[in-house]
Every structure is written in C-alpha cells, then in structure tokens.
Design a protein around this motif. Structure first.
Motif, mmCIF file in Angstrom:
data_model
loop_
_atom_site.group_PDB
_atom_site.id
_atom_site.type_symbol
_atom_site.label_atom_id
_atom_site.label_comp_id
_atom_site.label_asym_id
_atom_site.label_seq_id
_atom_site.Cartn_x
_atom_site.Cartn_y
_atom_site.Cartn_z
ATOM 1 N N TYR A 241 0.841 -1.196 0.000
ATOM 2 C CA TYR A 241 0.000 0.000 0.000
ATOM 3 C C TYR A 241 0.875 1.245 0.000
ATOM 4 C CZ TYR A 241 1.197 0.208 4.905
ATOM 5 O OH TYR A 241 1.905 0.286 6.073
ATOM 6 N N HIS A 242 0.283 2.357 -0.372
ATOM 7 C CA HIS A 242 0.983 3.638 -0.328
ATOM 8 C C HIS A 242 1.177 4.030 1.133
ATOM 9 C CE1 HIS A 242 1.066 4.674 -4.605
ATOM 10 N NE2 HIS A 242 -0.044 3.963 -4.658
ATOM 11 N N HIS A 243 2.407 4.387 1.472
ATOM 12 C CA HIS A 243 2.763 4.759 2.845
ATOM 13 C C HIS A 243 1.821 5.859 3.340
ATOM 14 C CE1 HIS A 243 5.204 5.832 6.294
ATOM 15 N NE2 HIS A 243 6.059 4.859 6.002
ATOM 16 N N THR A 244 1.419 5.777 4.602
ATOM 17 C CA THR A 244 0.494 6.764 5.156
ATOM 18 C C THR A 244 1.171 8.102 5.452
ATOM 19 O OG1 THR A 244 0.858 5.917 7.391
ATOM 20 C CG2 THR A 244 -0.993 4.991 6.133
ATOM 21 N N ARG A 245 2.492 8.098 5.599
ATOM 22 C CA ARG A 245 3.283 9.328 5.785
ATOM 23 C C ARG A 245 4.512 9.225 4.889
ATOM 24 N NH1 ARG A 245 3.164 9.311 12.299
ATOM 25 N NH2 ARG A 245 3.283 7.107 11.871
ATOM 26 N N PRO A 246 4.325 9.427 3.580
ATOM 27 C CA PRO A 246 5.408 9.154 2.614
ATOM 28 C C PRO A 246 6.628 10.052 2.806
ATOM 29 C CG PRO A 246 3.597 10.297 1.553
ATOM 30 C CD PRO A 246 3.132 9.946 2.938
ATOM 31 N N PHE A 247 7.797 9.430 2.626
ATOM 32 C CA PHE A 247 9.075 10.137 2.674
ATOM 33 C C PHE A 247 9.506 10.591 1.285
ATOM 34 C CE2 PHE A 247 10.142 6.993 6.283
ATOM 35 C CZ PHE A 247 9.437 7.741 7.199
ATOM 36 N N TRP A 248 9.028 9.888 0.249
ATOM 37 C CA TRP A 248 9.368 10.186 -1.142
ATOM 38 C C TRP A 248 8.090 10.498 -1.912
ATOM 39 C CZ3 TRP A 248 11.459 5.951 1.453
ATOM 40 C CH2 TRP A 248 12.838 6.002 1.681
ATOM 41 N N GLU A 249 8.232 11.025 -3.128
ATOM 42 C CA GLU A 249 7.074 11.315 -3.968
ATOM 43 C C GLU A 249 6.213 10.067 -4.172
ATOM 44 O OE1 GLU A 249 8.256 13.292 -7.601
ATOM 45 O OE2 GLU A 249 9.588 14.610 -6.464
ATOM 46 N N VAL A 250 6.852 8.947 -4.460
ATOM 47 C CA VAL A 250 6.176 7.647 -4.523
ATOM 48 C C VAL A 250 6.770 6.813 -3.394
ATOM 49 C CG1 VAL A 250 5.800 5.548 -5.880
ATOM 50 C CG2 VAL A 250 5.911 7.780 -7.023
ATOM 51 N N HIS A 251 5.918 6.285 -2.520
ATOM 52 C CA HIS A 251 6.410 5.525 -1.373
ATOM 53 C C HIS A 251 5.394 4.437 -1.038
ATOM 54 C CE1 HIS A 251 8.286 5.712 2.948
ATOM 55 N NE2 HIS A 251 8.275 4.480 2.430
ATOM 56 N N ILE A 252 5.761 3.218 -1.365
ATOM 57 C CA ILE A 252 4.893 2.060 -1.167
ATOM 58 C C ILE A 252 5.565 1.127 -0.164
ATOM 59 C CG2 ILE A 252 3.853 0.046 -2.303
ATOM 60 C CD1 ILE A 252 3.841 1.832 -4.899
ATOM 61 N N VAL A 253 4.769 0.550 0.709
ATOM 62 C CA VAL A 253 5.258 -0.400 1.711
ATOM 63 C C VAL A 253 4.695 -1.771 1.368
ATOM 64 C CG1 VAL A 253 5.291 -1.007 4.159
ATOM 65 C CG2 VAL A 253 5.279 1.393 3.475
ATOM 66 N N VAL A 254 5.555 -2.795 1.420
ATOM 67 C CA VAL A 254 5.135 -4.175 1.187
ATOM 68 C C VAL A 254 5.447 -4.953 2.451
ATOM 69 C CG1 VAL A 254 5.291 -6.182 -0.323
ATOM 70 C CG2 VAL A 254 5.725 -3.895 -1.250
ATOM 71 N N VAL A 255 4.459 -5.678 2.966
ATOM 72 C CA VAL A 255 4.589 -6.338 4.257
ATOM 73 C C VAL A 255 3.978 -7.733 4.214
ATOM 74 C CG1 VAL A 255 2.470 -5.195 5.071
ATOM 75 C CG2 VAL A 255 4.099 -6.044 6.731
ATOM 76 N N PRO A 256 4.644 -8.728 4.823
ATOM 77 C CA PRO A 256 3.997 -10.034 4.935
ATOM 78 C C PRO A 256 2.877 -9.949 5.962
ATOM 79 C CG PRO A 256 6.059 -10.055 6.149
ATOM 80 C CD PRO A 256 5.963 -8.723 5.457
ATOM 81 N N LYS A 257 1.797 -10.654 5.731
ATOM 82 C CA LYS A 257 0.690 -10.631 6.687
ATOM 83 C C LYS A 257 1.027 -11.418 7.955
ATOM 84 C CE LYS A 257 -3.151 -9.603 3.664
ATOM 85 N NZ LYS A 257 -4.442 -10.080 3.147
ATOM 86 N N ARG A 258 1.862 -12.418 7.834
ATOM 87 C CA ARG A 258 2.321 -13.140 9.017
ATOM 88 C C ARG A 258 3.347 -12.258 9.721
ATOM 89 N NH1 ARG A 258 4.944 -19.088 9.729
ATOM 90 N NH2 ARG A 258 3.737 -19.491 7.867
ATOM 91 N N HIS A 259 3.295 -12.221 11.039
ATOM 92 C CA HIS A 259 4.284 -11.424 11.760
ATOM 93 C C HIS A 259 5.662 -12.075 11.632
ATOM 94 C CE1 HIS A 259 5.986 -8.600 14.575
ATOM 95 N NE2 HIS A 259 6.708 -9.622 14.995
ATOM 96 N N ILE A 260 6.577 -11.339 11.024
ATOM 97 C CA ILE A 260 7.993 -11.702 10.945
ATOM 98 C C ILE A 260 8.727 -10.460 11.415
ATOM 99 C CG2 ILE A 260 9.895 -12.370 9.433
ATOM 100 C CD1 ILE A 260 7.756 -13.614 7.545
ATOM 101 N N GLY A 261 9.561 -10.583 12.416
ATOM 102 C CA GLY A 261 10.168 -9.428 13.059
ATOM 103 C C GLY A 261 11.012 -8.559 12.146
ATOM 104 N N SER A 262 11.827 -9.162 11.310
ATOM 105 C CA SER A 262 12.693 -8.410 10.407
ATOM 106 C C SER A 262 13.312 -9.381 9.404
ATOM 107 C CB SER A 262 13.799 -7.683 11.172
ATOM 108 O OG SER A 262 14.760 -8.600 11.637
ATOM 109 N N LEU A 263 14.055 -8.849 8.465
ATOM 110 C CA LEU A 263 14.732 -9.692 7.478
ATOM 111 C C LEU A 263 15.685 -10.664 8.150
ATOM 112 C CD1 LEU A 263 15.162 -10.236 4.449
ATOM 113 C CD2 LEU A 263 17.003 -8.546 4.523
ATOM 114 N N THR A 264 16.364 -10.227 9.194
ATOM 115 C CA THR A 264 17.328 -11.109 9.875
ATOM 116 C C THR A 264 16.670 -12.083 10.838
ATOM 117 O OG1 THR A 264 17.738 -9.356 11.496
ATOM 118 C CG2 THR A 264 19.263 -9.508 9.624
#
Length: 114
Positions: free
Chosen positions: A35-58
């Motif tokens: 979805y489009h970020h609710t408080r965008p930092f860039w002109e286009v700013h989309i966030v992609v998130v897994p629906k399952r809780h995963i703490g971080s990439l590591t």
C-alpha cells in the motif's frame, strides 16, 4: 484507532493488515499487503509487508519461506511498476534501531524526498 496518531510497536499487525480499507492498497493476497505509505518520505512511497508477523529480514525462519517468496514476488512486481512509471525505483528495508515498526516491511520508492 487513528492511523496518523499510532505510536505502538507494530503498525502492520495492529492497523494495516486488519484494516486495509483505511489504506490506499496496491496489492493484497492471502500472504502479502502492499500500500501507499500513510506518511510518505518520497514522492512515490509504497510499503510491502507479509501478513504473518515476521520481526525483520534477519529474523526470518525456514517455516516462513512461502511468506518470504510471496513478499519478494510482490516487491519485484511493484518495483517494476514504479520503475516503469517513474524511470527509477529504490527498494529498502531497515533493521535494528533503524526499524521503527518491528515487523518486516520493504519500502519501494521513487522521486524526491518530501
């Protein structure tokens, strides 16, 4: 709960995933939300998130492979669309102290900082 006033530890589990109708959704399936970020930092700013809780990439575990594969497929597709539309795209994730919400999420962005 007001999206703009949220200050908890996991925006994605608490608000975004259970209430996609409050967001400008780019993609949603059983494993991933983009979805489009609710408080965008860039002109286009989309966030992609897994629906399952995963703490971080590591923090990814072997049993989350399907979630990560779906996440990366979505990141690739959305990033390609942003690149095609704007001529460039960046893909970013944060870890540790840089990660405000302790749920794996990937930013796709293009354009100037806001």
């Amino acid at each position: 709960m007001d999206i703009d006033a949220y200050s908890g530890p996991d925006f994605y589990c608490d608000l975004a995933i259970p209430h996609p109708e409050r967001l400008e959704v780019v993609h949603e399936d059983e494993l991933v939300l983009a979805y489009h970020h609710t408080r965008p930092f860039w002109e286009v700013h989309i966030v992609v998130v897994p629906k399952r809780h995963i703490g971080s990439l590591t923090a990814v575990q072997a049993e989350e492979e399907a979630d990560i594969r779906a996440l990366l497929r979505t990141v690739q597709s959305v990033a390609r669309s942003v690149e095609d539309a704007h001529g460039a795209a960046g893909v970013l994730t944060n870890l540790g102290r840089y990660q405000d919400s302790k749920h794996l999420h990937i930013h796709i962005y293009s354009g100037a900082l806001r």
